[in-house]
Design an enzyme around this catalytic site. Structure first.
Site, PDB file in Angstrom:
ATOM      1  N   GLU A 195       9.181  -4.189  13.120  1.00 17.51           N
ATOM      2  CA  GLU A 195       8.930  -3.036  12.248  1.00 17.51           C
ATOM      3  C   GLU A 195       7.641  -2.378  12.726  1.00 17.51           C
ATOM      4  O   GLU A 195       6.596  -3.027  12.789  1.00 17.51           O
ATOM      5  CB  GLU A 195       8.771  -3.521  10.799  1.00 17.51           C
TER       6      GLU A 195
ATOM      7  N   GLU B  50      -4.976  -3.808  -1.803  1.00 20.76           N
ATOM      8  CA  GLU B  50      -6.419  -3.543  -1.738  1.00 20.76           C
ATOM      9  C   GLU B  50      -6.733  -2.283  -0.937  1.00 20.76           C
ATOM     10  O   GLU B  50      -7.866  -1.835  -0.893  1.00 20.76           O
ATOM     11  CB  GLU B  50      -7.177  -4.752  -1.189  1.00 20.76           C
ATOM     12  N   ARG B  51      -5.689  -1.691  -0.286  1.00 22.17           N
ATOM     13  CA  ARG B  51      -5.923  -0.468   0.501  1.00 22.17           C
ATOM     14  C   ARG B  51      -6.043   0.766  -0.388  1.00 22.17           C
ATOM     15  O   ARG B  51      -6.755   1.693  -0.077  1.00 22.17           O
ATOM     16  CB  ARG B  51      -4.757  -0.212   1.457  1.00 22.17           C
TER      17      ARG B  51
ATOM     18  N   PHE C 190       0.808  -1.219   0.000  1.00 21.17           N
ATOM     19  CA  PHE C 190       0.000   0.000   0.000  1.00 21.17           C
ATOM     20  C   PHE C 190       0.840   1.268   0.000  1.00 21.17           C
ATOM     21  O   PHE C 190       0.373   2.333  -0.363  1.00 21.17           O
ATOM     22  CB  PHE C 190      -0.936   0.009   1.229  1.00 21.17           C
TER      23      PHE C 190
ATOM     24  N   CYS D 259       9.549   1.883   3.602  1.00 23.08           N
ATOM     25  CA  CYS D 259      10.492   0.802   3.910  1.00 23.08           C
ATOM     26  C   CYS D 259      11.902   1.349   4.077  1.00 23.08           C
ATOM     27  O   CYS D 259      12.778   0.655   4.566  1.00 23.08           O
ATOM     28  CB  CYS D 259      10.475  -0.249   2.825  1.00 23.08           C
TER      29      CYS D 259
HETATM   30  P1  NAD Z   1       1.549  -6.620   3.080  1.00 29.41           P
HETATM   31  O1  NAD Z   1       2.586  -7.678   3.134  1.00 29.41           O
HETATM   32  O2  NAD Z   1       0.454  -6.633   4.065  1.00 29.41           O
HETATM   33  O3  NAD Z   1       0.836  -6.617   1.640  1.00 29.41           O
HETATM   34  C1  NAD Z   1       1.587  -6.607   0.442  1.00 29.41           C
HETATM   35  C2  NAD Z   1       0.787  -7.325  -0.630  1.00 29.41           C
HETATM   36  O4  NAD Z   1       0.594  -8.680  -0.244  1.00 29.41           O
HETATM   37  C3  NAD Z   1      -0.584  -6.727  -0.879  1.00 29.41           C
HETATM   38  O5  NAD Z   1      -0.832  -6.700  -2.275  1.00 29.41           O
HETATM   39  C4  NAD Z   1      -1.518  -7.683  -0.162  1.00 29.41           C
HETATM   40  O6  NAD Z   1      -2.774  -7.784  -0.767  1.00 29.41           O
HETATM   41  C5  NAD Z   1      -0.785  -9.008  -0.256  1.00 29.41           C
HETATM   42  N1  NAD Z   1      -1.071  -9.884   0.893  1.00 29.41           N
HETATM   43  C6  NAD Z   1      -1.361  -9.499   2.167  1.00 29.41           C
HETATM   44  N2  NAD Z   1      -1.554 -10.574   2.941  1.00 29.41           N
HETATM   45  C7  NAD Z   1      -1.374 -11.660   2.163  1.00 29.41           C
HETATM   46  C8  NAD Z   1      -1.423 -13.077   2.398  1.00 29.41           C
HETATM   47  N3  NAD Z   1      -1.700 -13.568   3.605  1.00 29.41           N
HETATM   48  N4  NAD Z   1      -1.169 -13.901   1.376  1.00 29.41           N
HETATM   49  C9  NAD Z   1      -0.874 -13.410   0.160  1.00 29.41           C
HETATM   50  N5  NAD Z   1      -0.816 -12.091  -0.127  1.00 29.41           N
HETATM   51  C10 NAD Z   1      -1.055 -11.226   0.861  1.00 29.41           C
HETATM   52  O7  NAD Z   1       2.346  -5.212   3.125  1.00 29.41           O
HETATM   53  P2  NAD Z   1       1.742  -3.749   3.199  1.00 29.41           P
HETATM   54  O8  NAD Z   1       1.198  -3.516   4.568  1.00 29.41           O
HETATM   55  O9  NAD Z   1       0.887  -3.459   2.024  1.00 29.41           O
HETATM   56  O10 NAD Z   1       3.092  -2.883   3.015  1.00 29.41           O
HETATM   57  C11 NAD Z   1       3.951  -2.557   4.064  1.00 29.41           C
HETATM   58  C12 NAD Z   1       5.127  -3.509   4.128  1.00 29.41           C
HETATM   59  O11 NAD Z   1       5.833  -3.486   2.895  1.00 29.41           O
HETATM   60  C13 NAD Z   1       6.154  -3.105   5.171  1.00 29.41           C
HETATM   61  O12 NAD Z   1       6.619  -4.263   5.819  1.00 29.41           O
HETATM   62  C14 NAD Z   1       7.281  -2.455   4.352  1.00 29.41           C
HETATM   63  O13 NAD Z   1       8.542  -2.479   4.950  1.00 29.41           O
HETATM   64  C15 NAD Z   1       7.230  -3.297   3.130  1.00 29.41           C
HETATM   65  N6  NAD Z   1       7.854  -2.619   2.000  1.00 29.41           N
HETATM   66  C16 NAD Z   1       9.067  -3.068   1.592  1.00 29.41           C
HETATM   67  C17 NAD Z   1       9.697  -2.444   0.542  1.00 29.41           C
HETATM   68  C18 NAD Z   1      11.035  -2.913   0.066  1.00 29.41           C
HETATM   69  O14 NAD Z   1      11.434  -2.531  -1.016  1.00 29.41           O
HETATM   70  N7  NAD Z   1      11.736  -3.746   0.807  1.00 29.41           N
HETATM   71  C19 NAD Z   1       9.096  -1.357  -0.109  1.00 29.41           C
HETATM   72  C20 NAD Z   1       7.835  -0.942   0.345  1.00 29.41           C
HETATM   73  C21 NAD Z   1       7.228  -1.586   1.394  1.00 29.41           C
END
Ligand code: NAD
Length: 499
Positions: free
Chosen positions: A384, A176-177, A149, A281
């Site tokens: 985190e 989805e957010r 998101f 991140c």
């Molecule tokens: P998230 O892991 O909750 O969701 C990411 C994606 O995974 C979304 O599209 C979501 O629909 C999907 N998803 C969620 N739960 C799932 C499941 N159980 N099974 C399969 N798919 C699932 O992450 P978020 O809250 O959207 O984003 C924040 C996180 O992303 C933080 O941990 C941040 O550090 C990380 N992030 C990392 C980077 C990087 O480059 N390392 C960059 C941006 C964000």
């Protein structure tokens, strides 16, 4: 109530699964739209369309594919304000920060205009008698990306721009957010001349992700999000024979040496710790001053600045430092971690727990928090937080400080503030973290370098954008050729060596 769609074969298509997720306006706490959550059949339909469209797109010469990217850049600039507004409305970040989100994605698209150069391959004339050898980089076919998101414009563009310019079709499963900007980007790509079916957006949750993981046609998966999901997608995707790259969470340390310019360090921590409400991140979430005297000076400079941060809705324009966090659940998680820090004995120097914004009482705003005397066994250090909470862990020496950053399970970004070249050089050489800043708090590499962490912040071999993206989205094929007139001998039974 607005009902959002998928974007399939060049059309906005309503969801048919009957399942929806709420899309909030984080500033007011209201549900502003419903996004459909795709089932396996909807995902498979998109994959079929992509597979049918992809060979013709791969056959378009690279220069023409690059021209679509050129036009897309122009359209992003044309619609910058509209995109930023839609992004802020669903994510909550300030308008200038939302425009930055689009801009950093746009820069990857600009880099992809160099595809003809990046894809031109290698050639060896006369590798043996009458034998020439050449390597080509060919598209994978249908590729997919699953995005978080917190950068709903930049991260989708990190993935789909290189995938598509390499000749692949791409299926985007955004968060989805905040799904509206990804849908707008898909429309703009078609306005730029992309054929239908090459970029499709399938909205959804775990069900759509699992449908991607187990689909035999999809050749590669890119993922950015939290570490537990990154691990799941990497493990499952690899076991299904796909090429997978997954980027996970972070806990970025900034080391402040006694010789650092303390005003500069405090300002850097302010932007890097609290910008975008800490939902980056590459945010700095741990400050590590070296020596108690350095720590005291830092806290003295930083605390009043943190107290003075302006928190508000994006509609307040430039007059706001950061906005709300993305959901009520995110807010609750952040505040629970703050409570755990207090309970564990850390000193809450700036306490934002009672923060409330008049007129926006139901919004997901979180006041700024600054902790001192955090220790490495506390949850606020280990986990985190992804919110406007900065933890200060005091180190007594440079070795203790660098060791702390190296021992943490995450390894996305880090920074050191010092005036000493030797220390900075030693830090850059020894640290086991992927992106390093020297007097730069958020060292996000530009589009023509690559982006990626180490340790539990990444799963897979290749980074995002830069030259790695062209490797990730293509396969190498190497041809060894000899024309009949050059074949003079009979059968050859040992492995050929070119002498
Ligand atoms: P998230 O892991 O909750 O969701 C990411 C994606 O995974 C979304 O599209 C979501 O629909 C999907 N998803 C969620 N739960 C799932 C499941 N159980 N099974 C399969 N798919 C699932 O992450 P978020 O809250 O959207 O984003 C924040 C996180 O992303 C933080 O941990 C941040 O550090 C990380 N992030 C990392 C980077 C990087 O480059 N390392 C960059 C941006 C964000």
């Amino acid at each position: 109530m607005q009902e959002l769609t998928h974007y399939i074969n060049g059309e906005h298509v309503k969801g048919t699964s009957g399942r929806f997720a709420d899309v909030f306006n984080p500033a007011t706490g209201e549900v502003q739209a419903k996004v459909p959550l795709a089932n396996t059949a909807e995902l498979e339909k998109a994959v079929e369309i992509a597979a049918a469209a992809q060979p013709a797109w791969a056959a378009v010469n690279p220069q023409r594919r690059a021209r679509v990217m050129m036009r897309f850049v122009a359209l992003l600039n044309r619609d910058m304000d509209k995109l930023a507004e839609a992004l802020s409305r669903e994510h909550g970040k300030t308008l200038p920060d939302a425009a930055g989100d689009v801009q950093r994605g746009l820069e990857v698209v600009e880099y992809c205009i160099g595809a003809p150069q990046m894809l031109k391959g290698d050639y060896t004339d006369s590798a043996g008698p009458g034998i020439d050898m050449y390597s080509m980089r060919q598209a994978l076919g249908v590729t997919a990306g699953i995005t978080p998101f917190n950068f709903p414009a930049m991260i989708p563009m990190w993935m789909f721009a290189p995938a598509i310019v390499c000749g692949n079709a791409f299926i985007l499963k955004p968060s989805e957010r905040d799904p509206s900007v990804p849908l707008m980007l898909a429309e703009l790509m078609e306005e730029a001349g992309l054929p239908k079916g090459i970029l499709q957006v399938v909205n959804g949750d775990k069900e759509a992700v699992d449908a991607i993981l187990y689909n035999d046609t999809i050749q590669s998966i890119g993922f950015v999000g939290s570490t537990p999901i990154a691990e799941y997608i990497y493990g499952t995707g690899c076991s299904q024979g796909k090429r997978v790259q997954c980027f996970g969470g972070a806990k970025n340390h900034m080391i402040i040496m006694p010789d650092a310019d303390m005003d500069q360090a405090a300002d850097a921590l302010l932007g890097a710790g609290y910008g975008a409400a800490g939902e980056r991140c590459m945010a700095i979430s741990v400050a590590v001053p070296v020596g108690d005297e350095t720590a005291d000076r830092l806290i003295e400079k930083l605390a009043p600045k943190v107290e003075a941060l302006k928190v508000g809705p994006y509609t307040s324009g430039n007059d706001v430092d950061y906005g709300p966090v993305v959901t009520g659940a995110a807010k609750e998680n952040i505040l629970n971690l703050v409570e755990s820090g207090v309970k564990d004995g850390a000193k809450l120097v700036v306490d934002g727990r009672d923060f409330s914004l008049q007129g926006y009482e139901d919004g997901f705003f979180v006041g700024a928090h600054l902790f001192d005397h955090v220790t490495t066994d506390m949850d606020i250090y280990k986990k985190e937080i992804f919110g406007p909470v900065l933890s200060t862990v005091r180190a007594q020496s440079y070795e203790e400080a660098i060791g702390m950053a190296m021992d943490h399970e995450y390894g996305n970004g880090t920074a050191i503030f010092t005036r000493d070249g030797d220390t900075a050089r030693d830090f850059a050489n020894r640290i086991n973290i992927g992106m390093v800043g020297i007097n730069v708090p958020i060292p996000v590499p530009l589009a023509y370098h690559t982006f990626g962490g180490w340790k539990k912040s990444v799963f897979g071999d290749l980074n995002q954008h830069g030259p790695d993206a062209f490797k990730f989205y293509t396969r190498t094929k190497t041809v060894t050729s000899r024309w009949p007139s050059g074949i003079k001998e009979g059968g050859e039974f040992s492995i050929p060596v070119m002498e």
